[in-house]
Design a protein around this motif. Structure first.
Motif, PDB file in Angstrom:
ATOM      1  N   ASN A   1     -36.964  11.941  69.643  1.00 51.46           N
ATOM      2  CA  ASN A   1     -37.900  12.756  70.435  1.00 51.46           C
ATOM      3  C   ASN A   1     -37.626  14.252  70.285  1.00 51.46           C
ATOM      4  O   ASN A   1     -37.093  14.890  71.192  1.00 51.46           O
ATOM      5  CB  ASN A   1     -37.865  12.324  71.914  1.00 51.46           C
ATOM      6  CG  ASN A   1     -38.933  13.018  72.734  1.00 51.46           C
ATOM      7  OD1 ASN A   1     -39.888  13.582  72.190  1.00 51.46           O
ATOM      8  ND2 ASN A   1     -38.771  13.000  74.053  1.00 51.46           N
TER       9      ASN A   1
ATOM     10  N   ASN B   1     -34.745  14.311  73.278  1.00 52.92           N
ATOM     11  CA  ASN B   1     -35.692  15.123  74.080  1.00 52.92           C
ATOM     12  C   ASN B   1     -35.496  16.625  73.850  1.00 52.92           C
ATOM     13  O   ASN B   1     -35.168  17.380  74.769  1.00 52.92           O
ATOM     14  CB  ASN B   1     -35.590  14.799  75.572  1.00 52.92           C
ATOM     15  CG  ASN B   1     -35.817  13.333  75.860  1.00 52.92           C
ATOM     16  OD1 ASN B   1     -36.191  12.561  74.968  1.00 52.92           O
ATOM     17  ND2 ASN B   1     -35.583  12.929  77.078  1.00 52.92           N
ATOM     18  N   ILE B   2     -35.706  17.023  72.630  1.00 49.58           N
ATOM     19  CA  ILE B   2     -35.522  18.424  72.247  1.00 49.58           C
ATOM     20  C   ILE B   2     -36.911  19.045  72.047  1.00 49.58           C
ATOM     21  O   ILE B   2     -37.742  18.498  71.311  1.00 49.58           O
ATOM     22  CB  ILE B   2     -34.720  18.533  70.929  1.00 49.58           C
ATOM     23  CG1 ILE B   2     -33.422  17.705  70.984  1.00 49.58           C
ATOM     24  CG2 ILE B   2     -34.449  19.997  70.577  1.00 49.58           C
ATOM     25  CD1 ILE B   2     -32.431  18.099  72.030  1.00 49.58           C
ATOM     26  N   TRP B   3     -37.162  20.159  72.691  1.00 47.98           N
ATOM     27  CA  TRP B   3     -38.461  20.817  72.618  1.00 47.98           C
ATOM     28  C   TRP B   3     -38.273  22.247  72.124  1.00 47.98           C
ATOM     29  O   TRP B   3     -37.536  23.013  72.735  1.00 47.98           O
ATOM     30  CB  TRP B   3     -39.115  20.825  74.003  1.00 47.98           C
ATOM     31  CG  TRP B   3     -40.495  21.364  73.996  1.00 47.98           C
ATOM     32  CD1 TRP B   3     -40.865  22.665  74.134  1.00 47.98           C
ATOM     33  CD2 TRP B   3     -41.707  20.607  73.829  1.00 47.98           C
ATOM     34  NE1 TRP B   3     -42.240  22.770  74.062  1.00 47.98           N
ATOM     35  CE2 TRP B   3     -42.777  21.535  73.877  1.00 47.98           C
ATOM     36  CE3 TRP B   3     -41.977  19.248  73.642  1.00 47.98           C
ATOM     37  CZ2 TRP B   3     -44.107  21.116  73.748  1.00 47.98           C
ATOM     38  CZ3 TRP B   3     -43.304  18.849  73.521  1.00 47.98           C
ATOM     39  CH2 TRP B   3     -44.345  19.785  73.572  1.00 47.98           C
TER      40      TRP B   3
HETATM   41  C1  LIG Z   1     -39.625  13.778  74.953  1.00 51.24           C
HETATM   42  O1  LIG Z   1     -39.046  15.019  75.286  1.00 51.24           O
HETATM   43  C2  LIG Z   1     -39.822  15.814  76.161  1.00 51.24           C
HETATM   44  C3  LIG Z   1     -39.088  17.095  76.410  1.00 51.24           C
HETATM   45  O2  LIG Z   1     -38.644  17.636  75.280  1.00 51.24           O
HETATM   46  C4  LIG Z   1     -40.053  15.097  77.455  1.00 51.24           C
HETATM   47  O3  LIG Z   1     -40.878  15.878  78.284  1.00 51.24           O
HETATM   48  C5  LIG Z   1     -40.677  13.758  77.203  1.00 51.24           C
HETATM   49  O4  LIG Z   1     -40.773  13.039  78.406  1.00 51.24           O
HETATM   50  C6  LIG Z   1     -39.828  12.968  76.213  1.00 51.24           C
HETATM   51  N1  LIG Z   1     -40.493  11.727  75.889  1.00 51.24           N
HETATM   52  C7  LIG Z   1     -39.904  10.549  76.026  1.00 51.24           C
HETATM   53  C8  LIG Z   1     -40.736   9.357  75.643  1.00 51.24           C
HETATM   54  O5  LIG Z   1     -38.770  10.422  76.439  1.00 51.24           O
END
Ligand SMILES: *[C@@H]1O[C@H](CO)[C@@H](O)[C@H](O)[C@H]1NC(C)=O
Length: 389
Positions: A257, A227-229
């Protein structure tokens, strides 16, 4: 408006409305013995101010006022009782002798901290003598990362400027939920191993509106990142934004992600890169998206390289890292080499689900090309160079 009220509003403003209490205690490092002028080591004063704030039962502020403060390696450790605003109006500089940076690998370290905001400040590791030592192949100390976050969560770092790190400017490991905004990361293009930011074993890391000009990767997303943005990043000079290197060891964690959007690369060695060792490994990279990106004179704008093996330490091996579901869309600009798109995937673990949409990468007076090795995927929309998928 009286002074206290003004200070309180100011505090709330700086902490972006996250602090409900107006009784926040402020711990000014100067009151704890820190000395301006850049010649006296203030590390102990910083740690004393931190410990006082950390023990506070209500929100508090560690305050580093204007001026230049020299500090040897310093550790800010938690857990703390309440939220802390770490407000830096001044500049922190490294000791003049790089041997005084010690052997821990850290210069400024936050560990086991949660609910922290680091706001403002310049940190200058003055790395040039250390780089010269490394370049001369001498017997140098190991070097330090400029600012590190370990085992920390719910942290905001906003408006920090990092200059001339010895090695990595910002290192993140075993962290959860950190937002970095308005960073300026600066080192010369030829400084060795001065990565802008390295993320490892961490979840929920966001980097926005930031500038990286450095000698190695602008941002490297390493094993165990999830979850890296990354948004509105200006990268260059530097080696680009990388996922990897992955797969150095067998039981390494994967990456999933990761999004990079609305960003620009200027005169970098790579643009968006996924890189793995040519070694057996259970690691992977999946659900990665690179979109709305401008490339300006980039050597390798789009690249997956699974043949990484410096020193030729993996003869006849292929990468065990599985690369899948990587989307490239709306990527435009110029490449300095003809081969603007290069997918060199693993023979034993071909890349799967590679998607390209609306790509336009040109090079002056010549037709750009793409190469595909061991890769499955598809292209849609306009794709230049012509897709090899
Ligand atoms: C992927 O990462 C973003 C934040 O970077 C998060 O908001 C999103 O929920 C994540 N998606 C999943 C499927 O975990």
């Amino acid at each position: 408006m009286d002074l206290l009220k003004a200070a309180c509003i100011c505090f709330i403003y700086f902490s972006f409305f996250q602090y409900s209490s107006c009784n926040a205690a402020s711990y000014n490092v100067v009151s704890f013995g820190a000395r301006r002028g850049g010649r006296t080591d203030s590390s102990q004063a910083f740690e004393r101010a931190w410990r006082a704030a950390c023990a506070s039962s209500s929100s508090s502020m560690v305050y580093i006022p204007r001026g230049v403060f020299m500090t040897k390696p310093v550790v800010f450790s938690g857990p703390c009782r309440s939220r802390i605003l770490f407000q830096i109006d001044g500049t922190l500089v490294a000791p003049p002798n790089y041997y005084d940076m010690g052997k821990s690998g850290f210069w400024i370290l936050f560990t086991k901290v949660s609910r922290l905001t680091v706001h403002g400040g310049t940190i200058d590791a003055k790395g040039s003598k250390f780089w010269a030592c490394r370049r001369s192949g001498g017997n140098c100390p190991p070097g330090v990362r400029s600012i590190s976050f370990l085992w920390s969560s719910n942290v905001i770092v906003r408006g920090l400027k990092s200059l001339y790190s010895e090695l990595i400017h910002i290192a993140i490991s075993k962290c959860n939920n950190i937002l970095f905004e308005h960073l300026s990361i600066i080192a010369p293009s030829r400084s060795p191993n001065t990565d802008g930011m390295i993320i490892q074993s961490s979840t929920g890391i966001t980097v926005k509106n930031s500038l990286f000009r450095t000698g190695d990767d602008c941002i490297a997303v390493g094993p165990g990142s999830k979850n890296i943005w990354m948004e509105k990043i200006a990268c260059g000079p530097g080696h680009g934004i990388s996922i990897g290197s992955l797969g150095n060891s067998l039981n390494e964690e994967g990456v999933q992600n990761v999004t990079l959007t609305n960003s620009i690369f200027t005169k970098t060695q790579n643009g968006v890169r996924i890189k793995s060792w040519a070694r057996d490994s259970k690691s992977y990279a999946t659900n990665v998206e690179f979109r709305n990106i401008v490339m300006k004179s980039v050597d390798n704008p789009i690249i997956i390289d699974q043949t990484y093996c410096p020193g030729d330490r993996c003869p006849r091996e292929t990468s065990g890292v599985e690369v899948s579901n990587v989307r490239y869309s709306n990527i435009k600009g110029t490449s300095t080499t003809v081969e603007a798109v290069k997918f060199e995937c693993s023979l034993s673990n071909p890349c799967r689900g590679i998607q390209m949409r609306n790509i336009r990468l040109l090079t002056p007076n010549r037709v750009t090309t793409s190469t595909c090795e061991n890769v499955h995927g598809w292209a849609s929309g306009q794709v230049v160079p012509r897709s090899c998928l």
